[in-house]
Design an enzyme around this catalytic site. Sequence first.
Site, PDB file in Angstrom:
ATOM      1  N   HIS A 306      52.387 -25.469 -76.385  1.00 50.88           N
ATOM      2  CA  HIS A 306      53.590 -26.128 -76.919  1.00 50.88           C
ATOM      3  C   HIS A 306      53.762 -27.465 -76.215  1.00 50.88           C
ATOM      4  O   HIS A 306      53.467 -27.592 -75.032  1.00 50.88           O
ATOM      5  CB  HIS A 306      54.832 -25.254 -76.671  1.00 50.88           C
ATOM      6  CG  HIS A 306      55.977 -25.599 -77.553  1.00 50.88           C
ATOM      7  ND1 HIS A 306      56.834 -26.620 -77.254  1.00 50.88           N
ATOM      8  CD2 HIS A 306      56.380 -25.090 -78.730  1.00 50.88           C
ATOM      9  CE1 HIS A 306      57.739 -26.722 -78.199  1.00 50.88           C
ATOM     10  NE2 HIS A 306      57.487 -25.806 -79.123  1.00 50.88           N
ATOM     11  N   ASP A 363      55.160 -18.794 -82.847  1.00 51.00           N
ATOM     12  CA  ASP A 363      54.316 -18.407 -83.996  1.00 51.00           C
ATOM     13  C   ASP A 363      53.335 -17.293 -83.682  1.00 51.00           C
ATOM     14  O   ASP A 363      52.637 -16.823 -84.584  1.00 51.00           O
ATOM     15  CB  ASP A 363      53.534 -19.637 -84.473  1.00 51.00           C
ATOM     16  CG  ASP A 363      54.474 -20.720 -84.972  1.00 51.00           C
ATOM     17  OD1 ASP A 363      54.391 -21.864 -84.494  1.00 51.00           O
ATOM     18  OD2 ASP A 363      55.338 -20.393 -85.805  1.00 51.00           O
TER      19      ASP A 363
HETATM   20  C1  SDX Z   1      55.730 -25.218 -83.337  1.00 50.56           C
HETATM   21  O1  SDX Z   1      57.758 -29.151 -81.137  1.00 50.56           O
HETATM   22  C2  SDX Z   1      58.304 -27.984 -81.442  1.00 50.56           C
HETATM   23  O2  SDX Z   1      59.372 -27.643 -80.969  1.00 50.56           O
HETATM   24  C3  SDX Z   1      57.537 -27.157 -82.483  1.00 50.56           C
HETATM   25  C4  SDX Z   1      58.085 -25.778 -82.725  1.00 50.56           C
HETATM   26  C5  SDX Z   1      59.424 -25.814 -83.400  1.00 50.56           C
HETATM   27  O3  SDX Z   1      60.175 -24.815 -83.316  1.00 50.56           O
HETATM   28  O4  SDX Z   1      59.706 -26.801 -84.118  1.00 50.56           O
HETATM   29  O5  SDX Z   1      58.213 -25.073 -81.501  1.00 50.56           O
HETATM   30  C6  SDX Z   1      57.173 -24.986 -83.651  1.00 50.56           C
HETATM   31  O6  SDX Z   1      55.142 -26.106 -83.903  1.00 50.56           O
HETATM   32  C7  SDX Z   1      55.088 -24.386 -82.258  1.00 50.56           C
HETATM   33  C8  SDX Z   1      53.601 -24.828 -81.950  1.00 50.56           C
HETATM   34  C9  SDX Z   1      52.722 -24.232 -83.038  1.00 50.56           C
HETATM   35  N1  SDX Z   1      51.356 -24.738 -82.966  1.00 50.56           N
HETATM   36  C10 SDX Z   1      50.341 -23.976 -82.533  1.00 50.56           C
HETATM   37  O7  SDX Z   1      50.453 -22.832 -82.096  1.00 50.56           O
HETATM   38  C11 SDX Z   1      48.966 -24.630 -82.709  1.00 50.56           C
HETATM   39  C12 SDX Z   1      48.166 -24.453 -81.423  1.00 50.56           C
HETATM   40  N2  SDX Z   1      48.798 -25.215 -80.377  1.00 50.56           N
HETATM   41  C13 SDX Z   1      48.249 -26.559 -80.106  1.00 50.56           C
HETATM   42  O8  SDX Z   1      47.801 -27.228 -81.244  1.00 50.56           O
HETATM   43  C14 SDX Z   1      49.122 -27.351 -79.149  1.00 50.56           C
HETATM   44  O9  SDX Z   1      49.457 -26.509 -78.125  1.00 50.56           O
HETATM   45  C15 SDX Z   1      50.372 -28.027 -79.667  1.00 50.56           C
HETATM   46  C16 SDX Z   1      50.096 -28.893 -80.839  1.00 50.56           C
HETATM   47  C17 SDX Z   1      51.400 -27.013 -80.031  1.00 50.56           C
HETATM   48  C18 SDX Z   1      50.918 -28.874 -78.518  1.00 50.56           C
HETATM   49  O10 SDX Z   1      49.952 -29.808 -78.261  1.00 50.56           O
HETATM   50  P1  SDX Z   1      50.258 -31.013 -77.215  1.00 50.56           P
HETATM   51  O11 SDX Z   1      51.575 -30.925 -76.602  1.00 50.56           O
HETATM   52  O12 SDX Z   1      49.901 -32.295 -77.910  1.00 50.56           O
HETATM   53  O13 SDX Z   1      49.292 -30.649 -76.074  1.00 50.56           O
HETATM   54  P2  SDX Z   1      47.827 -31.134 -76.039  1.00 50.56           P
HETATM   55  O14 SDX Z   1      47.219 -31.012 -77.405  1.00 50.56           O
HETATM   56  O15 SDX Z   1      47.810 -32.452 -75.357  1.00 50.56           O
HETATM   57  O16 SDX Z   1      47.170 -30.004 -75.135  1.00 50.56           O
HETATM   58  C19 SDX Z   1      47.205 -30.119 -73.740  1.00 50.56           C
HETATM   59  C20 SDX Z   1      45.879 -29.483 -73.306  1.00 50.56           C
HETATM   60  C21 SDX Z   1      44.677 -30.037 -74.065  1.00 50.56           C
HETATM   61  O17 SDX Z   1      43.569 -29.948 -73.189  1.00 50.56           O
HETATM   62  P3  SDX Z   1      43.054 -31.313 -72.488  1.00 50.56           P
HETATM   63  O18 SDX Z   1      42.809 -32.324 -73.609  1.00 50.56           O
HETATM   64  O19 SDX Z   1      44.202 -31.748 -71.587  1.00 50.56           O
HETATM   65  O20 SDX Z   1      41.802 -30.903 -71.774  1.00 50.56           O
HETATM   66  O21 SDX Z   1      45.923 -28.074 -73.613  1.00 50.56           O
HETATM   67  C22 SDX Z   1      44.901 -27.776 -74.571  1.00 50.56           C
HETATM   68  C23 SDX Z   1      44.469 -29.084 -75.209  1.00 50.56           C
HETATM   69  O22 SDX Z   1      43.100 -29.013 -75.603  1.00 50.56           O
HETATM   70  N3  SDX Z   1      45.520 -26.889 -75.554  1.00 50.56           N
HETATM   71  C24 SDX Z   1      44.950 -25.793 -76.068  1.00 50.56           C
HETATM   72  C25 SDX Z   1      45.903 -25.258 -76.936  1.00 50.56           C
HETATM   73  N4  SDX Z   1      46.992 -26.028 -76.946  1.00 50.56           N
HETATM   74  C26 SDX Z   1      46.746 -27.044 -76.097  1.00 50.56           C
HETATM   75  N5  SDX Z   1      43.735 -25.230 -75.866  1.00 50.56           N
HETATM   76  C27 SDX Z   1      43.492 -24.103 -76.573  1.00 50.56           C
HETATM   77  N6  SDX Z   1      44.349 -23.519 -77.420  1.00 50.56           N
HETATM   78  C28 SDX Z   1      45.563 -24.064 -77.634  1.00 50.56           C
HETATM   79  N7  SDX Z   1      46.425 -23.482 -78.461  1.00 50.56           N
END
Ligand code: SDX
Length: 428
Positions: A306, A363
Site C-alpha cells: 500500500h 483487497d
Molecule cells: C487500494 O491509496 C489507497 O488508499 C488505495 C486503497 C483505497 O482504499 O482507496 O487503499 C485501495 O488500491 C489498495 C491497494 C490495492 N493494490 C494492490 O494490492 C496491488 C498490489 N500492490 C502494489 O501494486 C503496490 O503495493 C501499490 C500500488 C498498492 C502501492 O505501490 P507504491 O506505493 O507505489 O509502492 P511501490 O510500487 O513503490 O513499491 C515499493 C516497493 C517496490 O520495490 P522496489 O522498487 O523499492 O525494489 O515494494 C515493492 C515494489 O516492487 N512492492 C511489491 C508489492 N507492492 C510493492 N512487491 C511485491 N508485491 C507487491 N504487492
Amino acid sequence: MADKSASLSMDEKSFDYPVRAGTVGPDVIDIRKLYGQTGAFTFDPGFTSTASCESAITYIDGDKGVLLHRGYPIDQLAENSTFMEVAYLLLNGELPTRAELDKFTYTITRHTMVHEQLSQFYRGFRRDAHPMAVMCGVVGALSAFYHDSTDITDPHQRTVASHRLIAKMPTIAAMAYKYSVGQPFVYPQNDLSYTGNFLRMTFGVPAEPYEINPVIERAMRRIFILHADHEQNASTSTVRLAGSSGANPFACIAAGIACLWGPAHGGANEAALNMLREIGRPERIPEYIARAKDKDDPFRLMGFGHRVYKNYDPRAKVMQATADEVLKELGISDPVLDVARELEHIALHDEYFIEKKLYPNVDFYSGVILSAIGFPTSMFTVLFALARTTGWVAQWNEMISDPDQKIGRPRQLYTGAAQREYVPVDKR
Ligand code: SDX
C-alpha cells in the site's frame, strides 16, 4: 496561521515557506508561492510527498495502521454502524441523531429507483461486457437524466445529486450483474436496508420471494463501510480533479469509477482472488513469493502492499474476521482461504516483505467473502465503486465548498526536444 516555517536555499538566495499543522499527522509546507519566487517547480511523480488539499473527512496513519472517518476508528464503525450512518458521518461530519439518521435513510431510500429509460443503456452492451465498463457508461449517463441536479453552484442541487448518487449506485450495480447473467432487473424495495436492498436486487428473482440472510447482510454492510472512503487515493483524487473544472457530479463519479478499475487500485480485489485461485494450493506459494521478489518479473502479490500503510491495513483485519464468519455461516470451506492465510503467514515472515513493509491490504481477503456470497470476480470492483461513491461524494462536496479550491493544473519537468525548425518531408 503557521507559526513554523521551512527554508529553501537556491542560487544563493533563501526562501521561507510557512509550515502548517493539522489536527494530527504530518505537517505541510505551504509552497504555493514557490514557483513565483524561485522560478522552479517541485517534482513529485505519484505525489508520494504531496498534500493535494485540506480535508477533515478521513485520516490515515500508515505506520500505525490507523484509519479514522471524522475521528472514529474504522473497526468501531464497521462493528457498530449501518452504512447509512457512515454515509451521513462522511457527508456531514458528525454521527447522526436517531431523527437525523431516519430522515437521511428515508431520503436515500426514495432515490434508489433509476429513470426507467436508463435500463435501455444496458442493452447496448454485450452480455459478457465487464461490469466495470457498464458502470463507467451508465453512471456517466446519469447526467443526461438528472439535469435538475447538475448545477454545482447551487447547494440544494449538490445535495440532491449527492443523495441520488449514493442511492442509485446499488441499483445500477445490481442491474449490471443482472444484465450479465440474463436475468430481469429487480426493482428496489423501500422497506429494506441499503445493503439488504442491494442483495435482493442482485440475487432476488421475480419468480420467488428473496430471503435476506442476516449474517450475509451484516458482512456486506461491513464490506461497504470498509470501502466507503480512504483519504486522497487515486480515484478520490480523480474525482476531485474532475470536479475542480466544474464538471457535474455524475461525470466526476464516472471518472472515479474509471480510475478505481485499475488493478493497482480497486481492481486489486478481483486480481487478488484470481491470483489466489491460480496459486491453488499452499505448496505453490514459494514459487509466487519468488516471482513477487524478482525485479525482472512484473508479477506482484495482489492484495499486498500500500502507498500509505506500512503496517497492517486495519480494514484487512476486519475483512479476515468477516471471511471466517461468512464461510462458517454458509458452511463453505474454500481452499483459497487456506492459501490466503498461508501466503500471508509466509510473506509476513519473509525479509523482502518485512524490509519493504508490505502487508495485506483491504483487497486481500475481500474476494474470498464476495465469492462465497455468490458474486463473480468481475463484480468485485463494482462493489468497491458502489461503497466508495459515498466517500467520493463527500470529498467532492468538501472540495466544492473549499474557498481555496481552484482548477487542478499540475506542471512538469520538460525533457523533450528544444525548439527546432520544421523540415519538409522530402528533406528528412
Ligand atoms: C487500494 O491509496 C489507497 O488508499 C488505495 C486503497 C483505497 O482504499 O482507496 O487503499 C485501495 O488500491 C489498495 C491497494 C490495492 N493494490 C494492490 O494490492 C496491488 C498490489 N500492490 C502494489 O501494486 C503496490 O503495493 C501499490 C500500488 C498498492 C502501492 O505501490 P507504491 O506505493 O507505489 O509502492 P511501490 O510500487 O513503490 O513499491 C515499493 C516497493 C517496490 O520495490 P522496489 O522498487 O523499492 O525494489 O515494494 C515493492 C515494489 O516492487 N512492492 C511489491 C508489492 N507492492 C510493492 N512487491 C511485491 N508485491 C507487491 N504487492
